[in-house]
Write an enzyme that holds these catalytic residues in place. Structure first.
Site, short mmCIF file in Angstrom:
data_model
loop_
_atom_site.label_atom_id
_atom_site.label_comp_id
_atom_site.label_asym_id
_atom_site.label_seq_id
_atom_site.Cartn_x
_atom_site.Cartn_y
_atom_site.Cartn_z
N SER A 13 49.02 -18.21 57.15
CA SER A 13 50.00 -17.40 57.80
C SER A 13 49.53 -16.44 59.05
O SER A 13 50.09 -15.78 59.60
CB SER A 13 50.78 -16.46 56.92
OG SER A 13 50.16 -15.37 56.12
N GLY A 14 48.06 -16.66 59.39
CA GLY A 14 47.48 -15.94 60.56
C GLY A 14 46.98 -14.50 59.96
O GLY A 14 46.63 -13.80 60.98
N GLU A 86 41.40 -10.07 53.11
CA GLU A 86 41.22 -10.65 51.75
C GLU A 86 41.50 -9.41 50.89
O GLU A 86 40.69 -9.39 49.74
CB GLU A 86 39.97 -11.17 51.29
CG GLU A 86 39.73 -12.52 52.26
CD GLU A 86 40.70 -13.69 52.13
OE1 GLU A 86 41.40 -13.61 51.30
OE2 GLU A 86 40.46 -14.36 53.26
N CYS A 181 57.51 -23.44 50.05
CA CYS A 181 58.46 -22.67 49.79
C CYS A 181 58.56 -22.53 48.21
O CYS A 181 57.85 -23.40 47.69
CB CYS A 181 59.56 -23.35 50.43
SG CYS A 181 60.28 -24.79 49.89
N CYS A 184 59.28 -26.34 46.92
CA CYS A 184 58.31 -27.17 46.92
C CYS A 184 57.04 -26.80 46.13
O CYS A 184 55.94 -27.52 45.81
CB CYS A 184 57.69 -27.52 48.68
SG CYS A 184 58.88 -28.31 49.58
#
Length: 192
Positions: A13-14, A86, A181, A184
């Protein structure tokens, strides 16, 4: 007035590139920052924040016995901001040290990390960041398999089969984890 920020998101997610961007913004204005990362993250090299786009930068590694507050307080030049990558791997004691940096030294602290693991359980560091952070922000990304927002992390084995049990911490990247999601995560459209 300094605050403790927690910016969380699924894998990919950057988060790491955002740390590098924030550091660059401060430093362009001649305002030094201090960057930390977990000593457990060995994907690239211990003591580096690395993004998937290839940018990387040296950081102070945090181990179980690291006292982040003492480290920051002992710096000859006070940083304008402390950035932590992290953050999910931190202990409760580490998170309390971050809060103490904000409250005692009046230095803003921004922690970036995963909120939940592949079993959809909170990491210790994330749990306490959620409890102690002044501001909480989700960094969004899309599911690896569909168009929905990714809110979970799917772990797969060497054959690409999903794993839902096991040790919470297993260092890995795109070959081991996918941002997914909820649907999934439970029923990943993987071809094995």
């Amino acid at each position: 007035m300094a605050q403790l920020f927690f910016k969380y998101g699924a894998m990919n997610s950057g988060k790491s590139i955002e740390i590098l961007k924030v550091a660059n913004n401060y430093e362009e204005q001649k305002k030094p920052v201090l960057i930390f990362t977990s000593g457990m993250d060995t994907r690239d090299e211990v003591g580096y924040v690395s993004s998937r786009v290839g940018l990387r930068r040296r950081a102070v590694p945090i181990f179980d016995d690291t006292n982040i507050f003492d480290y920051v307080e002992s710096c000859r030049q006070k940083p304008y901001c402390v950035l932590i990558d992290e953050v999910q791997f931190l202990t409760k004691a580490h998170v309390l040290q971050l809060a103490n940096i904000v409250d005692t030294l009046d230095i803003p602290v921004m922690g970036f990390g995963l909120k939940n693991d592949f079993r959809n359980e909170l990491f210790e560091g994330s749990k306490y960041m959620l409890l102690y952070a002044d501001k909480i922000e989700e960094m969004k990304t899309i599911c690896w398999f569909c168009h929905k927002k990714a809110i979970m992390n799917l772990r797969v084995d060497e054959q690409g089969k999903p794993i839902y049990d096991g040790e919470q911490i297993q260092i890995g990247g795109n070959e081991t984890y996918y941002p997914v999601c909820r649907k999934c995560h439970q029923h990943p459209p993987l071809t094995v």
